[in-house]
Design an enzyme around this catalytic site. Structure first.
Site, PDB file in Angstrom:
ATOM      1  N   ASP A 261       0.739  -1.019  -0.117  1.00  0.00           N
ATOM      2  CA  ASP A 261       0.017  -0.066   0.094  1.00  0.00           C
ATOM      3  C   ASP A 261       0.815   1.318  -0.095  1.00  0.00           C
ATOM      4  O   ASP A 261       2.132   1.056   0.413  1.00  0.00           O
ATOM      5  CB  ASP A 261      -0.937   0.092   1.129  1.00  0.00           C
ATOM      6  CG  ASP A 261      -2.183   0.767   0.781  1.00  0.00           C
ATOM      7  OD1 ASP A 261      -2.123   1.559   0.042  1.00  0.00           O
ATOM      8  OD2 ASP A 261      -3.312   0.961   1.540  1.00  0.00           O
TER       9      ASP A 261
HETATM   10  C1  BGC Z   1      -5.155   3.322   0.176  1.00  0.00           C
HETATM   11  C2  BGC Z   1      -4.998   2.563  -1.150  1.00  0.00           C
HETATM   12  C3  BGC Z   1      -4.907   3.144  -2.398  1.00  0.00           C
HETATM   13  C4  BGC Z   1      -3.553   4.068  -2.430  1.00  0.00           C
HETATM   14  C5  BGC Z   1      -3.366   4.766  -3.503  1.00  0.00           C
HETATM   15  C6  BGC Z   1      -3.937   4.174  -0.036  1.00  0.00           C
HETATM   16  O1  BGC Z   1      -3.793   5.119   0.951  1.00  0.00           O
HETATM   17  O2  BGC Z   1      -5.175   2.554   1.258  1.00  0.00           O
HETATM   18  O3  BGC Z   1      -6.297   1.833  -1.115  1.00  0.00           O
HETATM   19  O4  BGC Z   1      -5.016   2.358  -3.488  1.00  0.00           O
HETATM   20  O5  BGC Z   1      -3.709   4.838  -1.495  1.00  0.00           O
HETATM   21  O6  BGC Z   1      -4.092   5.831  -3.705  1.00  0.00           O
END
Ligand code: BGC
Length: 719
Positions: A261
């Protein structure tokens, strides 16, 4: 002559799948060879460049060998708009998209075919925008209703999640776009998500939190997966050997890429050796990332082997050969009529009719001359909002607009805002701005309600209020809505309340005070049209709640056991008793049960039987029953099959969902419904032997229209 030709034809036809498998495996072989050849040509520096971000959503690639960078983009609401470093909009004219209904809305349809269409259409839009990995679907279990991302996720049930998510993955990947299933695993709260460690019993993890991930990998064949921010048993998910190597890549045979993530990587050597393949994040300088210069150094020092690096590069190239570099790729398309149709169908099948005591719904449009539409949620759009991923929707039909589109032109519609739905937080400070009850707006709304024949009152949350990166502090309706509801109901008892939200709210008072309640979601580009069609009866409501609404938050498992949010550790004390499993087993009546939703018609269930009385472990149980539609509207009913194991030798939930189907039953019609459950699905996870065990003995098959309304029961024996 004919007699001879037929068997030959049949054998030829039977050969087709075999030929396909041979061709497929030849293809796989050829791809493997290409990958090996490329890996040989890459320098160590070039390999490392493939393993970390070099922009908000992408990697660098290797121009020398024509290897493109990987371009990812957020779902799950649709393909996110292009953003610049720092997350500001790129202000492009080419990145508007279809806004698809949020995750819990999709789950409320209980319609896997719609989940496939959602994935397919989002995949088409991703392809047209050259985003080769869609960061969707997201389906962490709704452990607590407070989780700020409940709206993004699907449900509180592993079986429903698996059925829906597998189809989304298949839909996305049909467009040669990789699905990235997220967030693996146990990311069930936003509070302290970057450091909290989940302590959980192995059985609960295997039975509740992992099945949908397992299904998307093993049945859905998802090509990528996102590791969660949190820790499991003290170890970050992005470097958790047990999750990544033992379970995912070992037991489930995952061939694709584990993507961190954003900003969720915490080490170089440990993460690299324990199964993470690609480090993503959004803050430059990218060469300082764990998987950039530090990884290069670690390889040179022998702390991470070249074989490990080659394996990661091989996985990345493998995903590229299915996506960016795939042959015969579709061309993609954006904002087509077909995409709007999918958004409309999901929205219209997701709306949940909670109460219709006076049969005010469907609206008798020919008779009603004046309607008051009250509440900010009648005009609020939700394609953007909060800190989570949204989309720059090409259009979003609000409820007010939908009603104007769909109601008889002789009906006068007047609008009053009633409350302001403002929720603002400020980065780096604890300051929050939230609008409160506004006496002037309430007075105006009450006066309008009083002078109208019928009132449609739109309350609930919005996507500023329900958001990634924070949880709600309670379930109450925000923005001072209670005062507005009291005033409007007092002014006009002919009031229908439409609550919009992506997660449970404390609507106890509304349930007591109001005769008619409809639940709506952050329902995508076609929201208002779909909702209006449900209200006027063009569409008979068929959505059912994908989670339990507690009568009191304190009765919800994680809260009853004081097991949320923890501090540095959160212990999942409720074990397997998540959602309705807890309420049923503990005999607590919720406000609205899992699987609940009314219709404009009535369905009568009868004649449940199984194909046999006794089954062996490898067999499949087939249950049949008849559903009659005894009302005046054709409609779709979600028939739910739960299984219960009386006198089990281990702890069991009172019942567990094991099959469901959504069927169209014409008014006055009757049909046979068939549901199947493989006996192996009755297994529990045994911690001691770390294996799935089907306990022999008597089981009850329970079929009904919600987890709390079981109409038909038969017993079977498992040998
Ligand atoms: C989120 C993800 C997301 C990523 C990119 C993170 O903060 O948890 O679900 O895909 O950001 O935007």
């Amino acid at each position: 002559m004919k007699r001879k030709v037929l068997p030959i034809l049949v054998s030829l036809l039977l050969l087709i799948p075999t030929c396909f498998v041979i061709a497929q495996s030849k293809n796989d072989q050829a791809t493997k060879q290409k990958i090996t050849a490329i890996v040989k040509q890459l320098t160590l520096e070039e390999k490392i460049a493939l393993l970390h971000a070099n922009g908000i959503f992408g990697t660098a690639g290797v121009p020398r060998l024509n290897i493109p960078g990987l371009m990812t983009d957020d779902g799950p609401l649709g393909v996110r708009e292009d953003v610049l470093e720092g997350w500001g909009s790129a202000n492009l004219k080419t990145d508007s998209a279809t806004f698809f209904p949020n995750g819990s809305a999709l789950a409320a349809t209980w319609n896997p075919a719609l989940s496939y269409n959602y994935g397919h259409d989002m995949g088409e839009e991703a392809r047209a925008r050259k985003k080769y990995i869609m960061l969707a679907p997201a389906f962490n279990i709704a452990r607590t209703p407070l989780n700020g991302r409940t709206y993004e996720y699907l449900s509180e049930d592993p079986f429903l999640n698996a059925k829906m998510a597998v189809q989304s993955v298949k839909g996305i990947q049909s467009q040669h776009i990789a699905a990235c299933v997220k967030h693996y695993a146990l990311n069930n709260q936003e509070i302290e998500r970057d450091r909290v460690s989940v302590e959980i019993d192995e059985r609960a993890m295997q039975e509740i939190y992992l099945p949908a991930f397992k299904a998307t990998i093993m049945e859905g064949n998802a090509w990528t997966i996102m590791s969660a921010y949190n820790k499991l048993r003290g170890v970050y998910c992005s470097e958790n050997e047990y999750l990544l190597k033992t379970i995912l890549k070992g037991q489930w045979g995952f061939k694709g890429i584990v993507i961190s993530d954003w900003g969720g990587t915490h080490s170089t050597v440990t993460a690299a050796n324990n199964g993470l393949d690609l480090e993503m994040g959004s803050r430059p300088p990218y060469n300082t990332y764990y998987f950039a210069d530090p990884l290069l150094k670690a390889v040179k020092e022998g702390k991470v082997s070249t074989a490990t690096i080659d394996e990661k590069v091989g996985r990345i190239l493998w995903v590229m050969y299915h996506t960016t570099l795939s042959e015969n790729s579709p061309t993609g398309s954006i904002n087509t009529a077909a995409h709007s149709k999918t958004a409309y169908e999901i929205a219209s099948e997701s709306v949940v009719l909670l109460k219709n005591e006076k049969h005010m719904l469907p609206l008798n449009t020919a008779k009603i001359k004046s309607i008051a539409v009250i509440g900010d949620n009648a005009i609020h759009t939700n394609h953007l909002g909060g800190f989570g991923a949204g989309v720059k929707a090409k259009y979003e039909i609000t409820p007010l607009k939908g009603l104007e589109n769909k109601l008889d032109k002789n009906t006068t519609i007047k609008f009053a805002q009633g409350y302001k739905g403002i929720y603002k937080t400020f980065w780096g400070s604890n300051k929050t701005e939230i609008s409160k009850a506004d006496p002037a707006l309430i007075a105006e709304a009450a006066a309008l309600a009083k002078s109208s024949e019928l009132t449609l009152l739109f309350v609930g949350g919005n996507r500023d209020y329900e958001s990634e990166s924070r949880d709600r502090s309670d379930l109450s309706l925000p923005f001072g809505q209670d005062a507005l509801i009291d005033a409007v109901l007092a002014a006009n008892p002919n009031t229908i309340i439409v609550v919009t939200g992506g997660a449970p709210y404390a609507i106890n008072k509304i349930k007591e005070q109001s005769s008619t309640i409809v639940w709506n979601w952050y329902n995508g580009s076609e929201n208002g049209n779909a909702l209006a069609d449900v209200l006027i009866g063009k569409v008979n409501p068929s959505g059912k709640m994908p989670f339990t609404f507690p009568a009191d938050l304190k009765e919800s498992p994680a809260h009853a056991l004081n097991a949320y949010p923890g501090d540095s550790v959160v212990t999942y004390k409720e074990g397997i008793l998540v959602g309705y499993r807890w309420f049923d087993t503990k005999k607590i009546t919720p406000l609205y049960p899992f699987g609940y939703g009314l219709s404009y018609t009535n369905y009568v269930y009868a004649g449940l039987k199984t194909d046999k009385a006794t089954y062996k472990s490898k067999e499949i149980i087939t249950a049949t029953l008849n559903i009659s539609n005894t009302g005046n509207y054709s409609g779709k009913e979600i028939v739910q099959l739960y299984v219960s194991k009386p006198n089990s030798s281990v702890e069991r939930a009172a019942k567990e969902l094991k099959a469901f189907t959504k069927v169209l039953v014409n008014k006055g019609g009757k049909m046979e419904v068939k549901l199947t459950v493989p006996v192996k699905d009755l297994a529990y996870f045994d911690n001691k032997s770390a294996s799935w065990i089907v306990e022999p003995g008597t089981y009850k098959i329970l079929v009904g229209s919600s987890s709390a309304k079981i109409d038909q029961i038969v017993s079977i024996i498992i040998q």
